[in-house]
Motif scaffolding. Sequence first.
Motif, mmCIF file in Angstrom:
data_model
loop_
_atom_site.group_PDB
_atom_site.id
_atom_site.type_symbol
_atom_site.label_atom_id
_atom_site.label_comp_id
_atom_site.label_asym_id
_atom_site.label_seq_id
_atom_site.Cartn_x
_atom_site.Cartn_y
_atom_site.Cartn_z
ATOM 1 N N UNK A 43 0.834 -1.213 0.000
ATOM 2 C CA UNK A 43 0.000 0.000 0.000
ATOM 3 C C UNK A 43 0.867 1.260 0.000
ATOM 4 N N UNK A 44 1.863 1.305 0.894
ATOM 5 C CA UNK A 44 2.732 2.485 0.948
ATOM 6 C C UNK A 44 3.501 2.648 -0.362
ATOM 7 N N UNK A 45 4.005 1.548 -0.901
ATOM 8 C CA UNK A 45 4.736 1.616 -2.170
ATOM 9 C C UNK A 45 3.875 2.111 -3.310
ATOM 10 N N UNK A 46 2.642 1.631 -3.368
ATOM 11 C CA UNK A 46 1.727 2.068 -4.429
ATOM 12 C C UNK A 46 1.421 3.557 -4.299
ATOM 13 N N UNK A 47 1.189 4.019 -3.073
ATOM 14 C CA UNK A 47 0.897 5.451 -2.868
ATOM 15 C C UNK A 47 2.095 6.297 -3.288
ATOM 16 N N UNK A 48 3.287 5.919 -2.816
ATOM 17 C CA UNK A 48 4.495 6.685 -3.146
ATOM 18 C C UNK A 48 4.719 6.706 -4.652
ATOM 19 N N UNK A 49 4.656 5.547 -5.300
ATOM 20 C CA UNK A 49 4.912 5.474 -6.739
ATOM 21 C C UNK A 49 3.873 6.253 -7.538
ATOM 22 N N UNK A 50 2.602 6.101 -7.183
ATOM 23 C CA UNK A 50 1.548 6.792 -7.933
ATOM 24 C C UNK A 50 1.614 8.313 -7.756
ATOM 25 N N UNK A 51 1.817 8.766 -6.530
ATOM 26 C CA UNK A 51 1.913 10.215 -6.309
ATOM 27 C C UNK A 51 3.139 10.806 -7.000
ATOM 28 N N UNK A 52 4.258 10.102 -6.951
ATOM 29 C CA UNK A 52 5.473 10.603 -7.605
ATOM 30 C C UNK A 52 5.309 10.600 -9.124
ATOM 31 N N UNK A 53 4.685 9.550 -9.668
ATOM 32 C CA UNK A 53 4.440 9.506 -11.113
ATOM 33 C C UNK A 53 3.492 10.629 -11.521
ATOM 34 N N UNK A 54 2.453 10.844 -10.735
ATOM 35 C CA UNK A 54 1.525 11.944 -10.985
ATOM 36 C C UNK A 54 2.267 13.273 -10.931
ATOM 37 N N UNK A 55 3.166 13.421 -9.971
ATOM 38 C CA UNK A 55 3.903 14.660 -9.806
ATOM 39 C C UNK A 55 4.851 14.915 -10.979
ATOM 40 N N UNK A 56 5.266 13.875 -11.662
ATOM 41 C CA UNK A 56 6.085 14.070 -12.861
ATOM 42 C C UNK A 56 5.261 14.715 -13.971
ATOM 43 N N UNK A 59 2.615 18.953 -11.133
ATOM 44 C CA UNK A 59 3.100 19.041 -9.767
ATOM 45 C C UNK A 59 2.156 19.825 -8.861
ATOM 46 N N UNK A 60 1.944 19.269 -7.684
ATOM 47 C CA UNK A 60 1.135 19.898 -6.654
ATOM 48 C C UNK A 60 1.840 19.733 -5.313
ATOM 49 N N UNK A 61 1.786 20.761 -4.497
ATOM 50 C CA UNK A 61 2.397 20.705 -3.173
ATOM 51 C C UNK A 61 1.775 19.569 -2.359
ATOM 52 N N UNK A 62 0.444 19.404 -2.442
ATOM 53 C CA UNK A 62 -0.226 18.383 -1.642
ATOM 54 C C UNK A 62 0.283 16.981 -1.965
ATOM 55 N N UNK A 63 0.629 16.719 -3.233
ATOM 56 C CA UNK A 63 1.124 15.391 -3.603
ATOM 57 C C UNK A 63 2.484 15.124 -2.956
ATOM 58 N N UNK A 64 3.347 16.132 -2.951
ATOM 59 C CA UNK A 64 4.661 15.978 -2.328
ATOM 60 C C UNK A 64 4.505 15.829 -0.819
ATOM 61 N N UNK A 65 3.636 16.639 -0.228
ATOM 62 C CA UNK A 65 3.413 16.536 1.218
ATOM 63 C C UNK A 65 2.843 15.170 1.601
ATOM 64 N N UNK A 66 1.936 14.637 0.806
ATOM 65 C CA UNK A 66 1.401 13.287 1.074
ATOM 66 C C UNK A 66 2.510 12.251 1.019
ATOM 67 N N UNK A 67 3.396 12.365 0.026
ATOM 68 C CA UNK A 67 4.502 11.412 -0.052
ATOM 69 C C UNK A 67 5.433 11.546 1.146
ATOM 70 N N UNK A 68 5.644 12.751 1.617
ATOM 71 C CA UNK A 68 6.469 12.939 2.817
ATOM 72 C C UNK A 68 5.813 12.244 4.012
ATOM 73 N N UNK A 69 4.513 12.408 4.163
ATOM 74 C CA UNK A 69 3.800 11.749 5.271
ATOM 75 C C UNK A 69 3.852 10.222 5.147
ATOM 76 N N UNK A 70 3.674 9.717 3.938
ATOM 77 C CA UNK A 70 3.765 8.262 3.748
ATOM 78 C C UNK A 70 5.194 7.807 4.028
#
Length: 122
Positions: A43-56, A59-70
Motif C-alpha cells: 500500500x505504501x509503495x503504491x501510494x508513493x509510486x503513484x503520487x510521484x508519477x503523478x507529480x512528474x 506538480x502539486x504541493x499536496x502530492x509531495x506533502x502526502x509522499x512525505x507523510x507516507x
Amino acid sequence: MAMHLSSRRWQDQLMVLIGVWLIISPMAFAYPADSSPAMNAFIAGAIIALLAAFDLYKTYVWAVLCNILVGVWVAVSPWLVETTRDPAMSWSLVVAGVATVVLGLWELRSDPELHSKWTAST
C-alpha cells in the motif's frame, strides 16, 4: 527553455523507484502476500509510486506533502507492523521511508514551481 524529463524532478523519478521497491520487497524477503508487513509495503509503495508519477506529469504541493507523510509512516512502520525481528525488511522500510522524506523535502525546497506554490500557500 524546456527541461527534459531526465533532469526535471529527478526526486520524483527516484520516489517512483522507491515505491516499486516497496511493492516488490515483501516477495524479495519472502513475506506472505496477506501478511501485515507485506500489505504495509504494498500500500505504501503504491501510494508513493503513484503520487510521484503523478507529480512528474503535474506538480502539486499536496502530492509531495502526502509522499512525505507516507515516507514518515514507512520509516516508523517496522515497529508498528512487527518486522523488527527481520533486519533486512526493517532496514528496507526505514531507508525507503527516510529517502522518501528527504527527496520530498528536497523537491519542495529546490523545485521552482513547487517552491513558489509552497511559499504562496504559507
